[in-house]
Scaffold this motif. Structure first.
Motif, PDB file in Angstrom:
ATOM      1  N   GLY A 188       0.709  -1.249  -0.047  1.00  0.00           N
ATOM      2  CA  GLY A 188      -0.114  -0.127  -0.067  1.00  0.00           C
ATOM      3  C   GLY A 188       0.980   1.164  -0.142  1.00  0.00           C
ATOM      4  N   MET A 189       1.965   1.176   0.852  1.00  0.00           N
ATOM      5  CA  MET A 189       2.672   2.473   0.960  1.00  0.00           C
ATOM      6  C   MET A 189       3.492   2.467  -0.463  1.00  0.00           C
ATOM      7  SD  MET A 189       2.040   4.071   3.600  1.00  0.00           S
ATOM      8  CE  MET A 189       3.422   5.404   3.097  1.00  0.00           C
ATOM      9  N   LEU A 190       3.914   1.598  -0.990  1.00  0.00           N
ATOM     10  CA  LEU A 190       4.717   1.540  -2.218  1.00  0.00           C
ATOM     11  C   LEU A 190       3.882   2.393  -3.386  1.00  0.00           C
ATOM     12  CD1 LEU A 190       7.218   0.557  -3.705  1.00  0.00           C
ATOM     13  CD2 LEU A 190       5.638  -1.340  -4.857  1.00  0.00           C
ATOM     14  N   PHE A 191       2.502   2.106  -3.544  1.00  0.00           N
ATOM     15  CA  PHE A 191       1.824   2.906  -4.217  1.00  0.00           C
ATOM     16  C   PHE A 191       1.441   4.021  -3.870  1.00  0.00           C
ATOM     17  CE2 PHE A 191       1.400  -1.381  -5.997  1.00  0.00           C
ATOM     18  CZ  PHE A 191       1.935  -1.481  -7.396  1.00  0.00           C
ATOM     19  N   ALA A 192       1.368   4.479  -2.508  1.00  0.00           N
ATOM     20  CA  ALA A 192       1.197   5.658  -2.069  1.00  0.00           C
ATOM     21  C   ALA A 192       2.596   6.640  -2.735  1.00  0.00           C
ATOM     22  CB  ALA A 192       1.073   5.528  -0.553  1.00  0.00           C
ATOM     23  N   GLY A 193       3.566   6.099  -2.660  1.00  0.00           N
ATOM     24  CA  GLY A 193       4.543   6.634  -3.121  1.00  0.00           C
ATOM     25  C   GLY A 193       4.561   7.184  -4.735  1.00  0.00           C
ATOM     26  N   ALA A 194       4.012   6.001  -5.483  1.00  0.00           N
ATOM     27  CA  ALA A 194       3.879   6.279  -6.835  1.00  0.00           C
ATOM     28  C   ALA A 194       2.894   7.251  -7.107  1.00  0.00           C
ATOM     29  CB  ALA A 194       3.374   5.002  -7.727  1.00  0.00           C
ATOM     30  N   ALA A 195       1.958   7.378  -6.287  1.00  0.00           N
ATOM     31  CA  ALA A 195       1.074   8.474  -6.555  1.00  0.00           C
ATOM     32  C   ALA A 195       1.637   9.884  -6.084  1.00  0.00           C
ATOM     33  CB  ALA A 195      -0.242   8.207  -5.626  1.00  0.00           C
ATOM     34  N   GLY A 196       2.351   9.678  -5.246  1.00  0.00           N
ATOM     35  CA  GLY A 196       3.042  11.048  -4.685  1.00  0.00           C
ATOM     36  C   GLY A 196       3.959  11.703  -5.983  1.00  0.00           C
ATOM     37  N   ILE A 197       4.453  10.547  -6.751  1.00  0.00           N
ATOM     38  CA  ILE A 197       5.246  11.247  -7.843  1.00  0.00           C
ATOM     39  C   ILE A 197       4.507  11.489  -8.958  1.00  0.00           C
ATOM     40  CG2 ILE A 197       6.645  10.324  -9.786  1.00  0.00           C
ATOM     41  CD1 ILE A 197       8.078   8.395  -7.932  1.00  0.00           C
ATOM     42  N   THR A 198       3.367  10.818  -9.158  1.00  0.00           N
ATOM     43  CA  THR A 198       2.297  11.043 -10.320  1.00  0.00           C
ATOM     44  C   THR A 198       1.665  12.629  -9.949  1.00  0.00           C
ATOM     45  OG1 THR A 198       0.576   9.944  -9.462  1.00  0.00           O
ATOM     46  CG2 THR A 198       2.069   8.748 -10.930  1.00  0.00           C
ATOM     47  N   ALA A 199       1.534  12.819  -8.694  1.00  0.00           N
ATOM     48  CA  ALA A 199       0.983  14.113  -8.330  1.00  0.00           C
ATOM     49  C   ALA A 199       1.769  15.296  -8.761  1.00  0.00           C
ATOM     50  CB  ALA A 199       0.635  14.115  -7.122  1.00  0.00           C
ATOM     51  N   LEU A 207      -5.635  12.962 -13.918  1.00  0.00           N
ATOM     52  CA  LEU A 207      -4.510  12.273 -14.583  1.00  0.00           C
ATOM     53  C   LEU A 207      -3.677  11.556 -13.690  1.00  0.00           C
ATOM     54  CD1 LEU A 207      -3.157  11.710 -17.441  1.00  0.00           C
ATOM     55  CD2 LEU A 207      -2.323  13.955 -17.204  1.00  0.00           C
ATOM     56  N   ALA A 208      -3.445  12.202 -12.670  1.00  0.00           N
ATOM     57  CA  ALA A 208      -2.367  11.797 -11.656  1.00  0.00           C
ATOM     58  C   ALA A 208      -2.962  10.402 -11.108  1.00  0.00           C
ATOM     59  CB  ALA A 208      -2.245  12.660 -10.279  1.00  0.00           C
ATOM     60  N   ARG A 209      -4.360  10.279 -10.817  1.00  0.00           N
ATOM     61  CA  ARG A 209      -5.136   8.949 -10.591  1.00  0.00           C
ATOM     62  C   ARG A 209      -4.867   7.869 -11.463  1.00  0.00           C
ATOM     63  NH1 ARG A 209      -8.610  12.351  -7.730  1.00  0.00           N
ATOM     64  NH2 ARG A 209      -9.934  12.530  -9.340  1.00  0.00           N
ATOM     65  N   GLY A 210      -4.891   8.379 -12.803  1.00  0.00           N
ATOM     66  CA  GLY A 210      -4.996   7.480 -13.859  1.00  0.00           C
ATOM     67  C   GLY A 210      -3.412   7.040 -14.062  1.00  0.00           C
ATOM     68  N   LEU A 211      -2.659   7.874 -13.967  1.00  0.00           N
ATOM     69  CA  LEU A 211      -1.035   7.601 -13.899  1.00  0.00           C
ATOM     70  C   LEU A 211      -0.736   6.349 -12.950  1.00  0.00           C
ATOM     71  CD1 LEU A 211       0.670  10.534 -15.143  1.00  0.00           C
ATOM     72  CD2 LEU A 211       0.200   8.643 -16.659  1.00  0.00           C
ATOM     73  N   ALA A 212      -0.918   6.769 -11.725  1.00  0.00           N
ATOM     74  CA  ALA A 212      -0.934   5.765 -10.717  1.00  0.00           C
ATOM     75  C   ALA A 212      -1.578   4.419 -10.826  1.00  0.00           C
ATOM     76  CB  ALA A 212      -1.291   6.522  -9.333  1.00  0.00           C
ATOM     77  N   GLY A 213      -2.866   4.461 -11.110  1.00  0.00           N
ATOM     78  CA  GLY A 213      -3.399   3.539 -11.325  1.00  0.00           C
ATOM     79  C   GLY A 213      -3.008   2.619 -12.739  1.00  0.00           C
ATOM     80  N   ALA A 214      -2.364   3.141 -13.630  1.00  0.00           N
ATOM     81  CA  ALA A 214      -1.982   2.282 -14.561  1.00  0.00           C
ATOM     82  C   ALA A 214      -0.499   1.568 -14.136  1.00  0.00           C
ATOM     83  CB  ALA A 214      -1.489   3.338 -15.840  1.00  0.00           C
ATOM     84  N   VAL A 215       0.178   2.275 -13.320  1.00  0.00           N
ATOM     85  CA  VAL A 215       1.375   1.679 -12.695  1.00  0.00           C
ATOM     86  C   VAL A 215       0.931   0.322 -11.846  1.00  0.00           C
ATOM     87  CG1 VAL A 215       3.302   1.856 -10.973  1.00  0.00           C
ATOM     88  CG2 VAL A 215       2.755   3.769 -12.313  1.00  0.00           C
ATOM     89  N   LEU A 216      -0.232   0.570 -11.069  1.00  0.00           N
ATOM     90  CA  LEU A 216      -0.640  -0.351 -10.328  1.00  0.00           C
ATOM     91  C   LEU A 216      -1.213  -1.630 -11.340  1.00  0.00           C
ATOM     92  CD1 LEU A 216      -1.597  -1.963  -7.722  1.00  0.00           C
ATOM     93  CD2 LEU A 216      -3.564  -0.475  -7.724  1.00  0.00           C
ATOM     94  N   GLY A 217      -1.943  -1.475 -12.237  1.00  0.00           N
ATOM     95  CA  GLY A 217      -2.474  -2.292 -13.269  1.00  0.00           C
ATOM     96  C   GLY A 217      -1.329  -2.871 -14.184  1.00  0.00           C
ATOM     97  N   LEU A 218      -0.358  -2.257 -14.303  1.00  0.00           N
ATOM     98  CA  LEU A 218       0.902  -2.753 -15.129  1.00  0.00           C
ATOM     99  C   LEU A 218       1.531  -3.673 -13.998  1.00  0.00           C
ATOM    100  CD1 LEU A 218       2.928  -2.953 -17.527  1.00  0.00           C
ATOM    101  CD2 LEU A 218       4.000  -0.934 -16.580  1.00  0.00           C
ATOM    102  N   ALA A 219       1.725  -3.582 -12.912  1.00  0.00           N
ATOM    103  CA  ALA A 219       2.377  -4.432 -12.146  1.00  0.00           C
ATOM    104  C   ALA A 219       1.374  -5.837 -11.610  1.00  0.00           C
ATOM    105  CB  ALA A 219       2.462  -3.675 -10.660  1.00  0.00           C
ATOM    106  N   PHE A 220       0.184  -5.480 -11.794  1.00  0.00           N
ATOM    107  CA  PHE A 220      -0.457  -6.630 -11.590  1.00  0.00           C
ATOM    108  C   PHE A 220      -0.496  -7.383 -13.075  1.00  0.00           C
ATOM    109  CE2 PHE A 220      -4.675  -9.094 -11.722  1.00  0.00           C
ATOM    110  CZ  PHE A 220      -4.661  -9.338 -10.433  1.00  0.00           C
TER     111      PHE A 220
END
Length: 544
Positions: A188-199, A207-220
């Protein structure tokens, strides 16, 4: 020019010697974020915790003998589609099955929860103008990011503790429960950090949510591809994905604690990158510049603007449902082999699908799952109206010759029409993956549209009449998802299951078509949408 008064004898400190205060105001912002999320965070944590608590009890009763646990474990070694969906299993103990069944799901949901929290308290605050007002006071550049990450830390720590408490007793392994809880919280904190970067990279919260969500989707996706190829998780694709690292921690199966250190190191690195970026830009600005539009506008209607705003999300959902449908469809023929002689599991699948034939029951259950997930799409698309209103983008549009109903109609058309298309594509993918029963499987998906529309209509009703509580529509969608997900496994009474509109529709393929519930739910949805639009016409437009 202004001057300030200081009492005689007060030492004067040159401005240059005071030094920067990048974290000033973090405490008040952190308390404000907790207050704003006083409903959302407990809801996320309790729902995910309830899934784990209920799931542990269900697995404990289903696989109550070593022989039953060994059968399901052996089936997982040969079923790549199921490993892609839930991750690999590394032990046939109760703890090993709990980690397999709920570890990847809970960790992925923790990542989604965290990225939503961080974007909400960083880029969304800037987009609405509230952060600029706060920054005019004694608030440092990195204070809002720190407050957002601390809020995410509170949420993930609470979830991790709940997972540990829920699994330690039944499994009899405190170390395994601790490893599972730490894995969920760290992911959870890993993707919190990813969202901190996209923000920091974008000017738009969407778009920030979309990019962070895309990172999560790609990881999955990378993890799923790797786990489907290798039962032991030794594929290169598994190790490329941080979710793959999470599965390889192997709670209850000889824990690999060093992988938790690797995940923690990734969290620290992402946090440092986000802090560096936050210190190098002005409030409201971003590193990825917004592309200028054409000199002459091409959008002439409110519906065209709504499509322009929501087309990316719609296309992403459509492709995701097609892929999920194909994966689920490919698993249908092997459902009987996977379940084997376990009569309890067979009964759960039959309750989910409403059928006695295992293949039809499995297909109907997967169709139902796609229908429940589609509710997330329709609610998010409807609540885009609320986001446009509170961010003050709706007011300039409504200042022209555009009625409130006409403005809302475009977004609702994308929401309700898009939900129907997404479900149809999911059913088509399910039929393609199965290779048979195209008509019945596609019909089973389409018959769930009224239930999805009803949940979207409730969101319209709440938004139109009580806009400040519009986000409460998420709670209802989450409740229906929880009932459909764990209700049959826990054999909840019909009175509870009937709270979900999906319970009143025929479960296809396998069941006969019944039109009355379809027509009733559709009529209810229409009435609620009408009431919501009537409320929107009469109330004031929000500006905050």
């Amino acid at each position: 020019m202004t001057a300030s008064y200081a009492p005689p004898g007060t030492p004067v400190v040159p401005v240059a010697d005071r030094g920067p205060q990048p974290f000033a105001g973090t405490g008040p912002l952190f308390r404000l974020a907790l207050r704003q999320d006083r409903v959302m965070i407990p809801a996320w944590v309790l729902v995910l915790g309830m899934v784990v608590v209920g799931g542990v009890g269900s697995l404990e009763s289903l696989y109550d003998t070593p022989a039953k646990r060994s059968d399901i474990f052996d089936s997982l070694l040969t079923n790549g589609s199921l490993r892609a969906l839930t991750g690999p299993a590394f032990d046939d103990s109760l703890g090993g099955l709990v980690a397999w069944r709920f570890g990847m799901f809970t960790a992925t949901m923790a990542g989604l929860m965290s990225l939503l929290i961080v974007v909400r308290h960083t880029r969304e605050e800037e987009e609405t103008g509230r952060q600029e007002m706060l920054s005019s006071m004694a608030v440092g550049r990195r204070a809002s990011l720190t407050a957002a990450l601390l809020t995410a830390l509170v949420a993930n720590t609470s979830l991790a503790l709940l997972v540990v408490v829920a699994t330690a007793g039944p499994t009899g392994s405190a170390s395994g429960a601790l490893a599972l809880g730490l894995t969920v919280g760290t992911v959870g904190m890993l993707f919190a950090g990813a969202a901190g970067i996209t923000a920091q990279l974008t000017e738009s919260a969407r778009l920030a949510r979309g990019l962070a969500g895309a990172v999560l989707g790609l990881a999955f996706a990378l993890r799923a591809a790797g786990d489907s190829a290798e039962a032991a998780g030794n594929s290169v694709l598994t190790w490329v994905s941080p979710l793959g690292w999470a599965s390889q921690v192997r709670p209850f199966a000889g824990e690999r604690w060093w992988l938790l250190l690797l995940l923690a190191a990734a969290v620290v690195v992402q946090g440092l990158v986000a802090y560096v970026l936050a210190g190098r830009r002005d409030v409201g600005m971003s590193f990825l510049a917004t592309r200028p539009g054409p000199a002459v506008g091409r959008l002439t209607t409110a519906t065209g603007l709504a499509w322009r705003l929501q087309r990316g999300t719609f296309l992403a959902w459509t492709l995701a449902f097609l892929a999920l449908g194909i994966v689920f469809g490919g698993m249908a023929d092997g459902a009987s082999d996977l379940i084997g002689e376990n009569e309890d599991t067979r009964q759960i699948i039959e309750r989910l699908g409403g059928q006695t034939g295992m293949t039809d029951a499995f297909l109907a259950a997967m169709v139902g799952m796609l229908g429940m997930v589609a509710a997330v799409y329709v609610v998010s698309a409807v609540l885009r109206l609320h986001g446009e209103e509170t961010s003050q983008r709706a007011e300039p549009i409504l200042a022209n010759a555009v009625s409130r109903t006409g403005w809302a109609f475009g977004h609702l058309l994308i929401a309700f029409g898009g939900a129907a298309v997404v479900l149809a594509v999911g059913g088509l993918g399910l039929a393609i993956g199965h290779g048979e029963s195209f008509g019945s499987v596609l019909g089973g998906a389409l018959v769930l549209i009224p239930a999805v529309w009803l949940l979207g209509a409730i969101a319209v009703l709440v938004y139109g009449l009580l806009p400040r509580f519009a986000t409460a529509a998420w709670a209802l969608a989450g409740l229906c998802l929880a009932i459909g997900w764990i209700g049959p496994a826990l054999d909840l009474p019909d009175a509870v299951l009937d709270l979900s509109p999906y319970a009143h529709l025929p479960k296809m393929p396998g069941s006969a078509m019944s039109w009355p519930p379809v027509l009733v739910l559709t009529a209810l949805a229409a009435v609620m949408v009408g009431a919501g639009l009537a409320g929107l016409r009469r109330r004031d437009i929000e500006t905050t």
